[in-house]
Design a protein around this motif. Sequence first.
Motif, PDB file in Angstrom:
ATOM      1  N   HIS A  39      49.231 -46.136 105.270  1.00  9.75           N
ATOM      2  CA  HIS A  39      49.376 -47.553 106.023  1.00  9.75           C
ATOM      3  C   HIS A  39      50.207 -48.181 105.281  1.00  9.75           C
ATOM      4  O   HIS A  39      51.309 -48.962 105.933  1.00  9.75           O
ATOM      5  N   ALA A  40      50.123 -48.399 103.851  1.00 11.40           N
ATOM      6  CA  ALA A  40      50.849 -49.253 103.064  1.00 11.40           C
ATOM      7  C   ALA A  40      52.411 -48.993 103.140  1.00 11.40           C
ATOM      8  O   ALA A  40      53.370 -49.819 103.279  1.00 11.40           O
ATOM      9  N   GLU A  41      52.529 -47.695 103.141  1.00 10.35           N
ATOM     10  CA  GLU A  41      53.991 -46.871 103.344  1.00 10.35           C
ATOM     11  C   GLU A  41      54.557 -47.276 104.712  1.00 10.35           C
ATOM     12  O   GLU A  41      55.992 -47.779 104.640  1.00 10.35           O
ATOM     13  N   ASN A  42      53.807 -47.353 105.770  1.00 13.56           N
ATOM     14  CA  ASN A  42      54.184 -47.622 106.990  1.00 13.56           C
ATOM     15  C   ASN A  42      54.865 -49.207 107.074  1.00 13.56           C
ATOM     16  O   ASN A  42      55.854 -49.564 107.701  1.00 13.56           O
ATOM     17  N   VAL A  43      53.801 -49.973 106.665  1.00 18.59           N
ATOM     18  CA  VAL A  43      54.385 -51.447 106.495  1.00 18.59           C
ATOM     19  C   VAL A  43      55.787 -51.818 105.536  1.00 18.59           C
ATOM     20  O   VAL A  43      56.431 -52.295 106.219  1.00 18.59           O
ATOM     21  N   ARG A  44      55.803 -50.934 104.519  1.00 15.52           N
ATOM     22  CA  ARG A  44      56.963 -51.172 103.720  1.00 15.52           C
ATOM     23  C   ARG A  44      58.088 -50.571 104.433  1.00 15.52           C
ATOM     24  O   ARG A  44      59.119 -51.380 104.437  1.00 15.52           O
ATOM     25  N   LEU A  45      57.913 -49.577 105.101  1.00 17.36           N
ATOM     26  CA  LEU A  45      59.002 -48.983 106.051  1.00 17.36           C
ATOM     27  C   LEU A  45      59.653 -49.817 106.827  1.00 17.36           C
ATOM     28  O   LEU A  45      60.693 -49.811 107.087  1.00 17.36           O
ATOM     29  N   ARG A  46      58.596 -50.439 107.718  1.00 21.05           N
ATOM     30  CA  ARG A  46      59.165 -51.274 108.789  1.00 21.05           C
ATOM     31  C   ARG A  46      59.696 -52.389 108.342  1.00 21.05           C
ATOM     32  O   ARG A  46      60.840 -53.152 108.746  1.00 21.05           O
ATOM     33  N   GLU A  47      59.400 -53.185 107.115  1.00 20.65           N
ATOM     34  CA  GLU A  47      60.077 -54.147 106.573  1.00 20.65           C
ATOM     35  C   GLU A  47      61.503 -53.629 106.087  1.00 20.65           C
ATOM     36  O   GLU A  47      62.629 -54.270 106.614  1.00 20.65           O
ATOM     37  N   LEU A  70      67.570 -52.701 106.825  1.00 21.74           N
ATOM     38  CA  LEU A  70      68.684 -51.691 106.963  1.00 21.74           C
ATOM     39  C   LEU A  70      69.240 -52.079 108.303  1.00 21.74           C
ATOM     40  O   LEU A  70      70.571 -51.618 108.210  1.00 21.74           O
ATOM     41  N   MET A  71      68.473 -52.309 109.340  1.00 25.20           N
ATOM     42  CA  MET A  71      69.222 -52.638 110.577  1.00 25.20           C
ATOM     43  C   MET A  71      70.306 -53.714 110.466  1.00 25.20           C
ATOM     44  O   MET A  71      71.396 -53.543 111.015  1.00 25.20           O
ATOM     45  N   HIS A  72      69.891 -54.674 109.751  1.00 26.50           N
ATOM     46  CA  HIS A  72      70.845 -55.782 109.498  1.00 26.50           C
ATOM     47  C   HIS A  72      72.096 -55.200 108.736  1.00 26.50           C
ATOM     48  O   HIS A  72      73.178 -55.381 109.209  1.00 26.50           O
TER      49      HIS A  72
END
Lengths: 292, 171
Positions: free
Chosen positions: A83-91, A96-98
Amino acid sequence: MKRPGPVLKLAAPMRVLAQRTAFLGLVGLAAGLMVLGKAEAPFIERGRMLVADAVVPLLDAAARPVHTANEFADNVRGLLAVHAENVRLREQNNMLMHWQQVARNLEAENRALRDTVRASTEASFTYVTARVVADAGGAFVRSVLIAAGARDGIAKGHTALSPDGLVGRVGEVGERSARVLLLTDLNSHVPVMIEGSRDRAIVDGDNSDLPRLVFLSSGARPQIGDRIVTSGHGGVFPPGLPVGVVVQNGEQGVRVKPYVDFHRLDYLRVVDYGTGGTLPMAAPPPQSRRGR
Amino acid sequence: MVVAALAQFDRLVKRALPAALSLLVVALSVVPVPIPEYAVLAPNFALMSVFYWTVHRPDLFPAWGVFLIGLFADALSGGLVGLNAFVLLLVQATIMAQHKVFRGKAFWLVWLAFVIVAFGAQLLAAVLGFAFRGGLPGWPIWLSQFALTIALYPALAALLGRMQRLFLGGS
């Protein structure tokens, strides 16, 4: 009881004498090898790599279960922290999209500018991915042995990278194994620059985990947190490879923490940038398992 | 004929066992493990193995076997070739000179002797490494390596003891 004959009486002291002579001979030979090793006699290096070549299949077989266990442990850790990894990866993904957009703009601009000045495109390079099979050296040497050598296209002076950054350079090459000198080794001197200011310096290994930043160009003021990348000077490494970040700047000098975690090296990418460098290059190797 | 050949093969295997097991121990000790600082602090398995076999079966462990194990360890580590061979030969000579002291003694006494021998061997290796290569390891590294070597000796000795009983019989 029968007493030993004259021949047997003589044989025992002779055997002891022979054993002592052999022992002293071996001690002398070991000392002689140390002296020759210090003088860097070429046959010492060849002998060392012959031994490495012979043992690499065993080391490779022994390293596989360790790698598998390592991966399994990583997977379990990943599941526990999903879960924590998912939140971190979303951020991170948003960020990275930017950066992707920025990179595309810069790539287009770069291409347009290159066309304008008719600059030649950068040279292509070849690489070999190899497994780390031995990580030894004790307190005196920082090097690893990889399960790929001259037959795979590896030659002395090639650059070793991990996904995180520069690992070191190939110091010795056998037929199917090679020794990579880590950038923390006492004999490693990497020409670098501070990324922002482009001030030149040398990252000098001293067998500790934090190599020193020395020979800084005059006026350079490295700050903690500055990124250090290769400068390309001296011709051993191409410019721009990530090396580490400045973590200490005090009375004990400037210290750099490498991006690479040397305790968790599984696979290395050995790249031939065609720089040649200041190291003597081996004969052209046969083509095999090469990527582009 | 076949029985004689088998007996000869058996003798050969027994004679080669201490050196072969030592080579295996040294080879396996360099396999990378994901423990921070392990490669730097790795205990000296070559020293442990040479000590064990010289104390327990010196008849099966000639000086050239010790020399080969030392060279093998040097070749794998990428360090100064001859250093381990030199140190291990001196270790073997020291134990042989005091062999009667070890015979039939309790394990903790043998272990105590190992602590003294390991201290001397590691000190000598550090001095030789400094003389030929330059750069001394920091004392925390030196001390940790020494502590790990002596701490792991009982475990390796137990393993090698089991092998000895299995293949060579006796104690």
